[in-house]
Design a protein around this motif. Sequence first.
Motif, PDB file in Angstrom:
ATOM      1  N   VAL A  42       7.766 -45.364  10.311  1.00 13.90           N
ATOM      2  CA  VAL A  42       8.695 -44.885   9.294  1.00 13.90           C
ATOM      3  C   VAL A  42       9.870 -45.848   9.145  1.00 13.90           C
ATOM      4  O   VAL A  42      10.330 -46.103   8.026  1.00 13.90           O
ATOM      5  CB  VAL A  42       9.196 -43.463   9.657  1.00 13.90           C
ATOM      6  N   ALA A  43      10.333 -46.402  10.263  1.00 12.01           N
ATOM      7  CA  ALA A  43      11.449 -47.347  10.214  1.00 12.01           C
ATOM      8  C   ALA A  43      11.083 -48.602   9.422  1.00 12.01           C
ATOM      9  O   ALA A  43      11.927 -49.150   8.698  1.00 12.01           O
ATOM     10  CB  ALA A  43      11.877 -47.725  11.623  1.00 12.01           C
TER      11      ALA A  43
ATOM     12  N   ILE B 259      11.190 -47.666   5.662  1.00 11.94           N
ATOM     13  CA  ILE B 259      12.580 -47.542   5.230  1.00 11.94           C
ATOM     14  C   ILE B 259      13.223 -48.916   5.109  1.00 11.94           C
ATOM     15  O   ILE B 259      13.946 -49.197   4.144  1.00 11.94           O
ATOM     16  CB  ILE B 259      13.367 -46.632   6.188  1.00 11.94           C
ATOM     17  N   SER B 260      12.958 -49.797   6.062  1.00 19.01           N
ATOM     18  CA  SER B 260      13.508 -51.147   6.013  1.00 19.01           C
ATOM     19  C   SER B 260      12.993 -51.918   4.803  1.00 19.01           C
ATOM     20  O   SER B 260      13.756 -52.631   4.136  1.00 19.01           O
ATOM     21  CB  SER B 260      13.159 -51.915   7.289  1.00 19.01           C
ATOM     22  N   ILE B 261      11.718 -51.774   4.492  1.00 25.71           N
ATOM     23  CA  ILE B 261      11.147 -52.458   3.326  1.00 25.71           C
ATOM     24  C   ILE B 261      11.762 -51.919   2.037  1.00 25.71           C
ATOM     25  O   ILE B 261      12.125 -52.701   1.140  1.00 25.71           O
ATOM     26  CB  ILE B 261       9.613 -52.321   3.317  1.00 25.71           C
ATOM     27  N   LEU B 262      11.920 -50.607   1.919  1.00 26.33           N
ATOM     28  CA  LEU B 262      12.528 -50.026   0.722  1.00 26.33           C
ATOM     29  C   LEU B 262      13.982 -50.451   0.573  1.00 26.33           C
ATOM     30  O   LEU B 262      14.438 -50.761  -0.538  1.00 26.33           O
ATOM     31  CB  LEU B 262      12.422 -48.504   0.764  1.00 26.33           C
ATOM     32  N   LEU B 263      14.702 -50.502   1.666  1.00 30.50           N
ATOM     33  CA  LEU B 263      16.091 -50.952   1.637  1.00 30.50           C
ATOM     34  C   LEU B 263      16.171 -52.416   1.221  1.00 30.50           C
ATOM     35  O   LEU B 263      17.019 -52.794   0.393  1.00 30.50           O
ATOM     36  CB  LEU B 263      16.746 -50.742   2.998  1.00 30.50           C
ATOM     37  N   ALA B 264      15.296 -53.252   1.770  1.00 31.79           N
ATOM     38  CA  ALA B 264      15.280 -54.673   1.407  1.00 31.79           C
ATOM     39  C   ALA B 264      14.943 -54.862  -0.071  1.00 31.79           C
ATOM     40  O   ALA B 264      15.545 -55.695  -0.758  1.00 31.79           O
ATOM     41  CB  ALA B 264      14.283 -55.416   2.280  1.00 31.79           C
TER      42      ALA B 264
END
Length: 71
Positions: A2-3, A6-11
């Motif tokens: 999940v992390a 989330i990191s890919i979506l934030l990037a």
Amino acid sequence: MVAIVISILLALGLLFTALFSVQNATLVNLRWLFWQSIPLPFGWVLTLGFALGLVTGAVLWMGQRRWRFPR
């Protein structure tokens, strides 16, 4: 896992915001009641708003997790 998602979506969000800010160099003034800012590029204003939203959301989310009471 999940992390990573989330990191890919934030990037991706940061990438799209950066691309949008580079393409929008029009100067804007922020006004609120009697206060007026210096002229700033629209892209900077958008990026600053996005960053403040991320920080505010993270702080509220952490506060909610910290003060959750067991049922």
